[in-house]
Design a protein around this motif. Structure first.
Motif, mmCIF file in Angstrom:
data_model
loop_
_atom_site.group_PDB
_atom_site.id
_atom_site.type_symbol
_atom_site.label_atom_id
_atom_site.label_comp_id
_atom_site.label_asym_id
_atom_site.label_seq_id
_atom_site.Cartn_x
_atom_site.Cartn_y
_atom_site.Cartn_z
ATOM 1 N N VAL A 195 17.355 2.545 -2.320
ATOM 2 C CA VAL A 195 16.587 1.782 -1.336
ATOM 3 C C VAL A 195 15.424 1.124 -2.072
ATOM 4 O O VAL A 195 14.531 1.808 -2.567
ATOM 5 N N PRO A 196 15.430 -0.209 -2.176
ATOM 6 C CA PRO A 196 14.318 -0.886 -2.839
ATOM 7 C C PRO A 196 13.052 -0.761 -1.990
ATOM 8 O O PRO A 196 13.092 -0.948 -0.774
ATOM 9 N N CYS A 197 11.947 -0.414 -2.637
ATOM 10 C CA CYS A 197 10.718 -0.235 -1.876
ATOM 11 C C CYS A 197 9.495 -0.590 -2.705
ATOM 12 O O CYS A 197 9.522 -0.547 -3.931
ATOM 13 N N GLN A 198 8.450 -0.950 -1.983
ATOM 14 C CA GLN A 198 7.144 -1.229 -2.554
ATOM 15 C C GLN A 198 6.118 -0.524 -1.690
ATOM 16 O O GLN A 198 6.419 -0.092 -0.579
ATOM 17 N N ALA A 199 4.890 -0.469 -2.190
ATOM 18 C CA ALA A 199 3.832 0.222 -1.457
ATOM 19 C C ALA A 199 2.634 -0.674 -1.229
ATOM 20 O O ALA A 199 2.347 -1.575 -2.011
ATOM 21 N N ALA A 200 1.939 -0.386 -0.140
ATOM 22 C CA ALA A 200 0.627 -0.956 0.149
ATOM 23 C C ALA A 200 -0.217 0.211 0.644
ATOM 24 O O ALA A 200 0.260 1.035 1.420
ATOM 25 N N HIS A 201 -1.455 0.301 0.163
ATOM 26 C CA HIS A 201 -2.273 1.465 0.484
ATOM 27 C C HIS A 201 -3.317 1.214 1.560
ATOM 28 O O HIS A 201 -4.131 2.090 1.853
ATOM 29 N N ASN A 202 -3.302 0.011 2.152
ATOM 30 C CA ASN A 202 -4.190 -0.260 3.286
ATOM 31 C C ASN A 202 -3.583 -1.395 4.110
ATOM 32 O O ASN A 202 -2.597 -2.017 3.717
ATOM 33 N N GLY A 203 -4.191 -1.652 5.255
ATOM 34 C CA GLY A 203 -3.661 -2.655 6.171
ATOM 35 C C GLY A 203 -3.686 -4.063 5.619
ATOM 36 O O GLY A 203 -2.721 -4.823 5.789
#
Length: 130
Positions: A28-36
């Motif tokens: 599952v390809p995924c990325q992250a964001a740590h805030n809105g």
């Protein structure tokens, strides 16, 4: 059918790191964001099928982030994730357009099943290419 690309929005770095490793092992390809703010920017620039959205973010209310994501890309599936178990929070998120409401600690296999099932529903609902 390809696995959905996922944006994980959560300020708990250990949780994000662990979740990304487990998802990537399942292709599952995924990325992250740590805030809105980073999440909204990522949705504007990226091509995600789904967002796993923590409601307790440091810079914005989770429902505000959800509304903005749905405004930018109405077809994106948003799965709400929160440690603050509240029926009101879940109902509000679902009313704002979230597809699912999950509680922390989330059971990985349950999350994966919901993510993949939603991707299959979207694929069936999409018109066939000409």
């Amino acid at each position: 059918m390809n696995n959905p690309s996922l944006l994980i929005v959560d300020d708990e770095e250990d949780f994000v790191s662990t979740m990304m490793k487990r998802l990537r092992r399942r292709s599952v390809p995924c990325q992250a964001a740590h805030n809105g703010s980073a999440a909204i920017d990522s949705v504007r620039k990226g091509n995600f099928d789904a967002v796993l959205l923590d409601m307790g973010l440091p810079d914005m209310d989770g429902n505000s982030v959800l509304r903005e994501i749905k405004r930018i890309k109405p077809e994106i599936r948003v799965l709400i994730l929160t440690g603050q178990a509240s029926v009101v929070t879940g109902e509000k998120g679902l009313a704002e357009g979230a597809a699912e409401y999950l509680l922390k600690p989330v059971e990985f296999e349950n999350l994966l099943a919901k993510l993949l099932a939603g991707n299959e529903e979207q694929a069936r609902g999409s018109p066939e290419p000409s």
